[in-house]
Design an enzyme around this catalytic site. Structure first.
Site, PDB file in Angstrom:
ATOM      1  N   ASP A  36       0.847  -1.195   0.000  1.00 53.91           N
ATOM      2  CA  ASP A  36       0.000   0.000   0.000  1.00 53.91           C
ATOM      3  C   ASP A  36       0.884   1.247   0.000  1.00 53.91           C
ATOM      4  O   ASP A  36       1.577   1.523   0.977  1.00 53.91           O
ATOM      5  CB  ASP A  36      -0.897  -0.018   1.241  1.00 53.91           C
ATOM      6  CG  ASP A  36      -2.057   0.964   1.144  1.00 53.91           C
ATOM      7  OD1 ASP A  36      -2.133   1.704   0.154  1.00 53.91           O
ATOM      8  OD2 ASP A  36      -2.889   0.977   2.072  1.00 53.91           O
ATOM      9  N   ASP A  37       0.879   1.979  -1.095  1.00 52.75           N
ATOM     10  CA  ASP A  37       1.595   3.256  -1.204  1.00 52.75           C
ATOM     11  C   ASP A  37       3.114   3.113  -1.191  1.00 52.75           C
ATOM     12  O   ASP A  37       3.822   4.042  -0.788  1.00 52.75           O
ATOM     13  CB  ASP A  37       1.194   4.215  -0.086  1.00 52.75           C
ATOM     14  CG  ASP A  37      -0.258   4.662  -0.158  1.00 52.75           C
ATOM     15  OD1 ASP A  37      -0.980   4.198  -1.054  1.00 52.75           O
ATOM     16  OD2 ASP A  37      -0.671   5.466   0.690  1.00 52.75           O
ATOM     17  N   CYS A  77      -6.100   3.992  -4.008  1.00 53.27           N
ATOM     18  CA  CYS A  77      -6.232   2.601  -3.548  1.00 53.27           C
ATOM     19  C   CYS A  77      -7.403   1.857  -4.171  1.00 53.27           C
ATOM     20  O   CYS A  77      -7.246   0.768  -4.726  1.00 53.27           O
ATOM     21  CB  CYS A  77      -6.370   2.578  -2.027  1.00 53.27           C
ATOM     22  SG  CYS A  77      -4.999   3.338  -1.139  1.00 53.27           S
ATOM     23  N   HIS A 136     -10.615  -2.685   0.783  1.00 56.91           N
ATOM     24  CA  HIS A 136     -10.948  -1.324   0.318  1.00 56.91           C
ATOM     25  C   HIS A 136     -11.783  -1.300  -0.960  1.00 56.91           C
ATOM     26  O   HIS A 136     -11.635  -0.414  -1.803  1.00 56.91           O
ATOM     27  CB  HIS A 136      -9.678  -0.496   0.123  1.00 56.91           C
ATOM     28  CG  HIS A 136      -9.912   0.972   0.370  1.00 56.91           C
ATOM     29  ND1 HIS A 136      -8.912   1.917   0.310  1.00 56.91           N
ATOM     30  CD2 HIS A 136     -11.050   1.669   0.658  1.00 56.91           C
ATOM     31  CE1 HIS A 136      -9.409   3.117   0.557  1.00 56.91           C
ATOM     32  NE2 HIS A 136     -10.713   2.976   0.777  1.00 56.91           N
ATOM     33  N   ASP A 287       0.020  -0.888  -4.856  1.00 59.77           N
ATOM     34  CA  ASP A 287      -1.242  -0.474  -5.477  1.00 59.77           C
ATOM     35  C   ASP A 287      -1.079   0.784  -6.317  1.00 59.77           C
ATOM     36  O   ASP A 287      -1.683   0.937  -7.370  1.00 59.77           O
ATOM     37  CB  ASP A 287      -2.360  -0.301  -4.437  1.00 59.77           C
ATOM     38  CG  ASP A 287      -2.023   0.685  -3.329  1.00 59.77           C
ATOM     39  OD1 ASP A 287      -0.873   1.171  -3.258  1.00 59.77           O
ATOM     40  OD2 ASP A 287      -2.919   0.971  -2.513  1.00 59.77           O
TER      41      ASP A 287
END
Length: 506
Positions: A36-37, A77, A136, A287
């Protein structure tokens, strides 16, 4: 770690990566791990100057294939994950919005259950499917407990420890009240809440243990595991074994990456321990790029302009590694143009599915580097979307911007001023006529500041406009926006209203 014990002989194909014929008759197991990120330059194997330690992810790259032209499926996301799991541009599944690009905990919309996910496609090929980590893509439709959009309703046979919303800045006990944390910081096992608020120091070990449990749960059928890490989304976290141990400064960013890498290494070790490594393809990626909206941590997009929430390369260009001993050559680097959407058709083809029969439903293409038959063609273009707005087009080594976010002049320094515009229709979205054209092969395409002025400029713009016309015709009308359905307080997950939604059942 022990998973580097055997890399077999290889044969050359026409693509960049060296691939050998897979002599195993069974369908390969497939594991897709999504951070994530994590920015393009956040890993030692992608940029050795950040101070990030060489860890298990980097060893994975040394024993597999490192991709340099892998792109996210979206700038945020929710759309990126939807694109990866459906093999399509996210808006084609209703994943777009006029005021936001992502789902909130109280959203009433989600990834439609009518959409065929990669998990469902692989189930049809006889795969046992599992999901762990950040989701998410929606939670509830009408109440706090209906779980309409949870992964168990999208083709996953087994769902372990998962974060239906994800890690967020509210999940920081030192700065947030328990009441505030309960609204966004909750942990599920399957379709039930087990912690509210979440206890993040225990999280990585749970993800690792669940992945190992899943790998050992099915012996008769091939498996597909989708593991989506909460790292390194703010608020950063780590357990005592990793906190304060990384040499990378500012906010514990390096600690968080190393803890995530420990989970990756544990999974690969387990594959070797169970003699599954030669029949398992493992992919690791992010992502989208790292957030560039503040200096609260030392995230780094490798020098590419912009970051998460934009359509500059800093948002779309992501690290990606493929590991498959005795099939993919160790220490290989590929510059094949790839998008997250391509995972779906690639996995389906490896599983024995008929990808050619799905041209109208998939936007992804089979990745030549992972095509054992050697018949896939390289991707020549894809479209950059923010919500349902077409922002730019990648065409070979050129990038054509119709809209940009932020000023045309790139900010300077690692902590720049390229803000996340969560609406895609904000005041800093600028229309360009004629469009901006950049050569992404110049200076590694990082700055996107020197506009292309070659003699073929007019031809490039004309060819791209033709691609856009055909694309829009093929897309047709869009489904109703799932994100614009908004949210209801009654939809907020709550383990027990009698305890003010504070519980720990783990």
């Amino acid at each position: 770690m022990i998973y580097g014990v055997f890399i077999g002989a290889t044969l050359a194909l026409t693509c960049t990566v060296l691939v050998s014929g897979n002599s195993q008759e069974s369908q390969p197991n497939i594991i897709v791990m999504v951070a994530d990120d994590v920015g393009y330059g956040d890993l030692y194997s992608y940029d050795k100057n950040t101070g990030q330690e060489r860890n298990e992810i980097d060893i994975m790259a040394e024993e597999g294939v490192k991709f340099t032209q892998w792109n996210a499926g979206g700038p945020m996301c929710t759309p990126s994950r939807a694109s990866l799991l459906t093999g399509r541009y996210a808006f084609r599944s209703g994943i777009y919005g006029s005021t936001s690009q992502v789902f909130a905990p109280k959203s009433v919309g989600g990834l439609p259950t009518s959409t065929t996910t990669l998990a469902e496609a692989l189930k049809d090929q006889g795969y046992f499917t599992g999901m762990i980590g950040k989701w998410h893509l929606g939670i509830n439709a009408v109440s706090s407990t209906d779980g309409t959009y949870l992964p168990g309703n999208h083709g996953f046979d087994w769902v372990g420890t998962n974060l239906p919303f994800g890690q967020t800045g509210s999940c920081e006990p030192d700065t947030q009240t328990t009441e505030e944390m309960t609204k966004q910081c909750f942990l599920y096992n399957g379709s039930s809440i087990v912690q509210q608020p979440i206890k993040v120091k225990e999280l990585s070990e749970k993800l690792r243990d669940d992945a190992i449990t899943f790998i050992n749960a099915e012996t008769e059928n091939p498996f597909f595991l989708y593991l989506a890490f909460p790292q390194v989304h703010h608020a950063l976290f780590c357990n005592d074994d990793f906190c304060g141990k990384s040499a990378r400064d500012n906010g514990g960013y390096g600690d968080s990456i190393n803890e995530m890498a420990w989970v990756v290494g544990g999974i690969l070790d387990e594959l070797v321990a169970q003699s599954l490594q030669n029949n398992t393809l493992v992919l690791f990626t992010s992502d989208q790029g790292a957030s560039k909206d503040s200096c609260r941590s030392s995230h780094y997009n490798g020098g590419f302009r912009g970051g998460k929430g934009t359509t500059w390369e800093g948002a779309y260009r992501v690290p990606a590694i493929a590991w498959w001993p005795n099939t993919l050559a160790a220490g290989t680097e590929s510059d094949t143009l790839i998008n997250h959407m391509d995972i779906y058709p690639t996995a389906l083809k490896l599983a024995g599915g008929q990808v050619e029969a799905l041209p109208d439903t998939l936007d992804g293409q089979v990745i030549p580097d992972l095509d054992l038959e050697g018949t896939a063609t390289e991707r020549e273009h894809f479209f950059y979307y923010c919500s349902d707005r077409l922002m730019a087009v990648r065409y070979l080594n050129r990038k054509v911007h119709y809209y940009t976010m932020g000023s045309e002049v790139a900010p300077t320094g690692r902590c720049d001023n390229t803000a996340i515009d969560n609406t895609c229709y904000g005041d800093d979205v600028v229309y360009h006529d004629p469009p901006l054209v950049y050569d992404l092969s110049a200076d590694d395409g990082k700055t996107e500041t020197t506009r292309y002025a070659g003699s073929d400029l007019a031809t490039i713009i004309s060819e791209v406009e033709e691609l856009v016309s055909k694309h829009k015709l093929a897309i047709g009308s869009l489904p109703t926006s799932e994100i614009d359905k908004g949210g209801q307080i009654k939809n907020l997950p709550c383990c027990d209203s009698a305890t003010a939604c504070v519980c720990n059942y783990y």
